[in-house]
Design a protein around this motif. Structure first.
Motif, PDB file in Angstrom:
ATOM      1  N   GLU A 198       0.840  -1.169   0.000  1.00 56.13           N
ATOM      2  CA  GLU A 198       0.000   0.000   0.000  1.00 56.13           C
ATOM      3  C   GLU A 198       0.890   1.239   0.000  1.00 56.13           C
ATOM      4  O   GLU A 198       1.876   1.284   0.713  1.00 56.13           O
ATOM      5  CB  GLU A 198      -0.796  -0.063   1.309  1.00 56.13           C
ATOM      6  N   LYS A 257       4.646   8.519  -5.608  1.00 54.89           N
ATOM      7  CA  LYS A 257       3.819   7.487  -4.985  1.00 54.89           C
ATOM      8  C   LYS A 257       2.763   6.959  -5.944  1.00 54.89           C
ATOM      9  O   LYS A 257       2.485   5.757  -5.973  1.00 54.89           O
ATOM     10  CB  LYS A 257       3.136   8.046  -3.737  1.00 54.89           C
ATOM     11  N   ILE A 258       2.168   7.869  -6.729  1.00 59.52           N
ATOM     12  CA  ILE A 258       1.154   7.442  -7.694  1.00 59.52           C
ATOM     13  C   ILE A 258       1.795   6.524  -8.743  1.00 59.52           C
ATOM     14  O   ILE A 258       1.255   5.474  -9.085  1.00 59.52           O
ATOM     15  CB  ILE A 258       0.484   8.663  -8.360  1.00 59.52           C
ATOM     16  N   ALA A 305       2.494   3.129  -7.306  1.00 62.28           N
ATOM     17  CA  ALA A 305       1.288   2.308  -7.182  1.00 62.28           C
ATOM     18  C   ALA A 305       0.868   1.747  -8.536  1.00 62.28           C
ATOM     19  O   ALA A 305       0.558   0.562  -8.671  1.00 62.28           O
ATOM     20  CB  ALA A 305       0.162   3.128  -6.563  1.00 62.28           C
ATOM     21  N   ILE A 317      -3.592   2.368  -3.153  1.00 69.33           N
ATOM     22  CA  ILE A 317      -3.336   3.756  -2.735  1.00 69.33           C
ATOM     23  C   ILE A 317      -4.350   4.150  -1.676  1.00 69.33           C
ATOM     24  O   ILE A 317      -5.555   3.971  -1.849  1.00 69.33           O
ATOM     25  CB  ILE A 317      -3.478   4.746  -3.909  1.00 69.33           C
TER      26      ILE A 317
END
Ligand code: ZN
Length: 157
Positions: free
Chosen positions: A31, A76-77, A80, A87
């Protein structure tokens, strides 16, 4: 003691706060945790297409700070999407750009920060009484810790 942090102003808190790749059980997934201000930075820059200067101004932060938050959010996007992680959007250190007001008859309403700066309300829109008070912003941070995260949040709620 957590270091006091300046609140970043955000225009809205996303209504959807969890994204998960289809067909993979949650417990099998890693996550990534996006803070509300990272999402706001991406929203202003990439979705609304504003200049960095304007974005920083809207969030009430310096340009280098905005850049750092934006870079972290984008990373981070990408992580993911490319690595198939879930997310989660939450936490961070921010204040919502809305103020709540209440009149003496108990009506409550919200005023966007920008409107409040230029034309603060003088009376209740429902009953027209001038006896109104400004309440605390509805959301200030959220004090949530991400799985595996070691960040300390400035506020708990
Ligand atoms: Zn009223």
């Amino acid at each position: 003691m957590p270091r006091p942090m300046k609140c970043r102003r955000v225009g809205s808190v996303p209504t959807v706060n969890y994204f998960k790749p289809a067909g993979v059980p949650l417990r099998m997934l890693d996550e990534v945790c996006l803070t509300v201000e990272e999402v706001e930075a991406v929203r202003l820059k990439d979705l609304e297409g504003l200049e960095q200067e304007q974005c920083a101004e809207k969030m009430n932060i310096s340009r280098p700070t905005f850049q750092r938050i934006l870079r972290s959010g984008r990373k981070k996007i990408a992580d993911a999407l490319l690595n198939g992680k879930a997310i989660k959007i939450e936490g961070g250190n921010f204040e919502v750009a809305l103020r709540n007001f209440r009149c003496l008859n108990g009506h409550e309403w919200e005023v966007p920060f920008e409107v409040m700066l230029s034309t603060p309300p003088d009376f209740c829109p429902t009953c027209n009484t001038p006896e109104i008070v400004s309440l605390q912003p509805s959301v200030v941070g959220s004090g949530v810790r991400c799985r595996g995260g070691n960040r300390r949040w400035g506020h708990t709620r």
